[in-house]
Design an enzyme around this catalytic site. Structure first.
Site, PDB file in Angstrom:
ATOM      1  N   ARG A 170       0.576  -1.223   0.256  1.00 37.01           N
ATOM      2  CA  ARG A 170      -0.375   0.174   0.253  1.00 37.01           C
ATOM      3  C   ARG A 170       0.824   1.264   0.144  1.00 37.01           C
ATOM      4  O   ARG A 170       2.001   1.214   0.704  1.00 37.01           O
ATOM      5  CB  ARG A 170      -1.057   0.250   1.175  1.00 37.01           C
ATOM      6  CG  ARG A 170      -1.749  -1.185   1.366  1.00 37.01           C
ATOM      7  CD  ARG A 170      -2.748  -1.121   2.343  1.00 37.01           C
ATOM      8  NE  ARG A 170      -3.618  -2.128   2.749  1.00 37.01           N
ATOM      9  CZ  ARG A 170      -3.409  -3.243   3.018  1.00 37.01           C
ATOM     10  NH1 ARG A 170      -2.197  -3.942   3.990  1.00 37.01           N
ATOM     11  NH2 ARG A 170      -4.404  -4.164   3.309  1.00 37.01           N
TER      12      ARG A 170
ATOM     13  N   ARG B 120      -0.096  -2.069  -7.226  1.00 33.21           N
ATOM     14  CA  ARG B 120      -0.271  -2.676  -6.081  1.00 33.21           C
ATOM     15  C   ARG B 120      -1.417  -2.927  -7.102  1.00 33.21           C
ATOM     16  O   ARG B 120      -1.737  -5.077  -6.876  1.00 33.21           O
ATOM     17  CB  ARG B 120      -1.057  -2.074  -5.144  1.00 33.21           C
ATOM     18  CG  ARG B 120      -1.408  -3.016  -4.205  1.00 33.21           C
ATOM     19  CD  ARG B 120      -2.303  -2.417  -2.859  1.00 33.21           C
ATOM     20  NE  ARG B 120      -2.789  -3.372  -2.035  1.00 33.21           N
ATOM     21  CZ  ARG B 120      -2.481  -3.971  -0.608  1.00 33.21           C
ATOM     22  NH1 ARG B 120      -1.472  -4.432  -0.664  1.00 33.21           N
ATOM     23  NH2 ARG B 120      -3.314  -4.391  -0.426  1.00 33.21           N
TER      24      ARG B 120
ATOM     25  N   TYR C 165      -9.635 -10.472  -7.240  1.00 31.07           N
ATOM     26  CA  TYR C 165      -8.415 -10.693  -8.410  1.00 31.07           C
ATOM     27  C   TYR C 165      -8.806 -11.892  -9.371  1.00 31.07           C
ATOM     28  O   TYR C 165      -8.351 -12.091 -10.287  1.00 31.07           O
ATOM     29  CB  TYR C 165      -7.421 -10.647  -8.123  1.00 31.07           C
ATOM     30  CG  TYR C 165      -7.141  -8.752  -7.297  1.00 31.07           C
ATOM     31  CD1 TYR C 165      -6.164  -7.803  -8.340  1.00 31.07           C
ATOM     32  CD2 TYR C 165      -6.618  -9.425  -5.677  1.00 31.07           C
ATOM     33  CE1 TYR C 165      -6.525  -6.764  -7.781  1.00 31.07           C
ATOM     34  CE2 TYR C 165      -6.425  -8.037  -5.334  1.00 31.07           C
ATOM     35  CZ  TYR C 165      -6.120  -6.690  -6.335  1.00 31.07           C
ATOM     36  OH  TYR C 165      -6.130  -5.389  -5.858  1.00 31.07           O
TER      37      TYR C 165
ATOM     38  N   HIS D 270      -2.137   3.009  -6.157  1.00 36.63           N
ATOM     39  CA  HIS D 270      -2.948   1.893  -5.509  1.00 36.63           C
ATOM     40  C   HIS D 270      -2.859   0.779  -6.917  1.00 36.63           C
ATOM     41  O   HIS D 270      -2.832  -0.319  -6.886  1.00 36.63           O
ATOM     42  CB  HIS D 270      -4.296   2.448  -5.976  1.00 36.63           C
ATOM     43  CG  HIS D 270      -5.165   1.175  -4.901  1.00 36.63           C
ATOM     44  ND1 HIS D 270      -4.590   0.941  -3.834  1.00 36.63           N
ATOM     45  CD2 HIS D 270      -6.330   0.933  -5.382  1.00 36.63           C
ATOM     46  CE1 HIS D 270      -5.728   0.450  -3.110  1.00 36.63           C
ATOM     47  NE2 HIS D 270      -6.976  -0.213  -4.545  1.00 36.63           N
TER      48      HIS D 270
ATOM     49  N   LYS E 138      -2.946  -2.370   7.695  1.00 37.37           N
ATOM     50  CA  LYS E 138      -4.442  -2.186   8.444  1.00 37.37           C
ATOM     51  C   LYS E 138      -4.550  -3.129   9.649  1.00 37.37           C
ATOM     52  O   LYS E 138      -3.918  -4.017   9.860  1.00 37.37           O
ATOM     53  CB  LYS E 138      -5.289  -2.505   7.228  1.00 37.37           C
ATOM     54  CG  LYS E 138      -5.512  -1.079   6.303  1.00 37.37           C
ATOM     55  CD  LYS E 138      -6.211  -1.362   5.550  1.00 37.37           C
ATOM     56  CE  LYS E 138      -6.905  -0.898   4.248  1.00 37.37           C
ATOM     57  NZ  LYS E 138      -8.096  -0.375   3.409  1.00 37.37           N
TER      58      LYS E 138
ATOM     59  N   HIS F  63      -4.522  -8.468   3.047  1.00 29.66           N
ATOM     60  CA  HIS F  63      -6.157  -8.655   3.449  1.00 29.66           C
ATOM     61  C   HIS F  63      -6.321  -9.424   4.561  1.00 29.66           C
ATOM     62  O   HIS F  63      -6.197 -10.841   4.517  1.00 29.66           O
ATOM     63  CB  HIS F  63      -6.900  -8.875   1.927  1.00 29.66           C
ATOM     64  CG  HIS F  63      -6.414  -7.981   0.713  1.00 29.66           C
ATOM     65  ND1 HIS F  63      -6.783  -8.832  -0.169  1.00 29.66           N
ATOM     66  CD2 HIS F  63      -6.207  -6.531   0.811  1.00 29.66           C
ATOM     67  CE1 HIS F  63      -6.645  -8.113  -1.083  1.00 29.66           C
ATOM     68  NE2 HIS F  63      -6.231  -6.274  -0.125  1.00 29.66           N
TER      69      HIS F  63
END
Length: 300
Positions: free
Chosen positions: A150, A245, A277, A242, A174, A268
């Site tokens: 990120r 990524r 994806y 982004h 995150k 994730h």
């Protein structure tokens, strides 16, 4: 319609939003537009008071709005304004319940992320290296594409987060979850080139990537530099962190087919986030099928 019971209640609601809630003029104008459109629908369907509304009536308004060309996102906005208005009518004792709460807009189509194909990535990374800042940018591009970081993870990298011997970086993603990621041989080489030049910009900051002023590079600066390199290298699509990524994830999945591995690399929390994806990969496979399979060739 200005003197109707419908519009009288709307005007009182808008005064409440402006005076008590102190919403901005633009927000008030948006509420007015949505509620005016709803009053037009009410008039067309013979509804003379808000007390006549139930879920079936509101569903019919939603259907008519769609037939008039209103998109899913705009319809969701209209229903949201109506729910807020009905909540206020309930608080005023003019309705016993909010009939719009049972009605939801159709889901907007999910926009799949765009990615840069492998040839364009290679062209993007083929940067003229006469300038130390170009070396830094090449290193940032290599690390971001090499590890699928990120943007925030890239700019927050410190020197201590790097192990060139093992070709790894540690990032805080995150939810304060740490990930240990391989970055690839090419990224390691370009980070080494950058570290040879990094001292030209100062040595006080712990950040791996510095601005020309010797401070940790900002997210805005990275976005600006990546976009500029995309233009300089002649890419047709806009380059941003982004998108790199997304490209990392798509290319990894196309090559490996390992969805859970890609999930771990991207950081994730839920596999469902990574599964987008698989749709991208399916689009690629579908286009190959349509071009190659005898039964897919229409009209032949």
């Amino acid at each position: 319609m200005n003197d109707s019971p419908l519009s009288a209640a709307v005007e009182r609601f808008l005064r409440y939003l402006g005076v008590e809630r102190q919403l901005s003029p633009i927000t008030l104008l948006n509420y007015r537009r949505q509620l005016d459109a709803i009053m037009t629908l009410a008039g067309e369907s013979g509804v003379a008071s808000w007390q006549q509304c139930d879920a079936a009536v509101i569903r019919s308004w939603a259907v008519r709005s769609r037939r008039k060309g209103l998109g899913p996102a705009s319809l969701a906005l209209r229903l949201s304004a109506l729910r807020s208005f009905f909540d206020w009518l309930v608080s005023q004792g003019e309705l016993s319940a909010n009939p719009a709460k049972a009605v939801s807009a159709p889901k907007a189509p999910r926009h799949l992320p765009k990615n840069i194909d492998v040839d364009d990535v290679n062209r993007l990374l083929d940067i003229d290296l006469n300038d130390p800042l170009a070396v830094r940018d090449r290193a940032m591009l290599e690390v971001m594409y090499g590890a699928g970081l990120r943007l925030s993870e890239l700019v927050n990298l410190d020197l201590r987060h790097l192990s060139l011997e093992s070709g790894e970086v540690w990032v805080m993603g995150k939810g304060s979850k740490e990930r240990r990621l391989p970055i690839g041989r090419s990224a390691v080489q370009w980070v080494e080139h950058w570290l040879d030049l990094r001292g030209l910009f100062g040595a006080e900051d712990d950040a791996l990537f510095l601005s020309k002023l010797g401070k940790r590079i900002s997210t805005r600066n990275v976005q600006k530099r990546f976009a500029e390199w995309g233009i300089k290298q002649g890419l047709n699509s806009h380059v941003n962190p982004h998108k790199l990524r997304h490209s990392f994830a798509t290319h990894m999945l196309e090559s490996s087919g390992d969805l859970r591995g890609v999930q771990e690399l991207l950081g994730h929390a839920n596999l469902s986030t990574t599964q987008i994806y698989t749709h991208l990969d399916f689009q690629h496979l579908a286009s190959v099928y349509d071009a190659a399979h005898p039964r897919a060739k229409r009209g032949k």
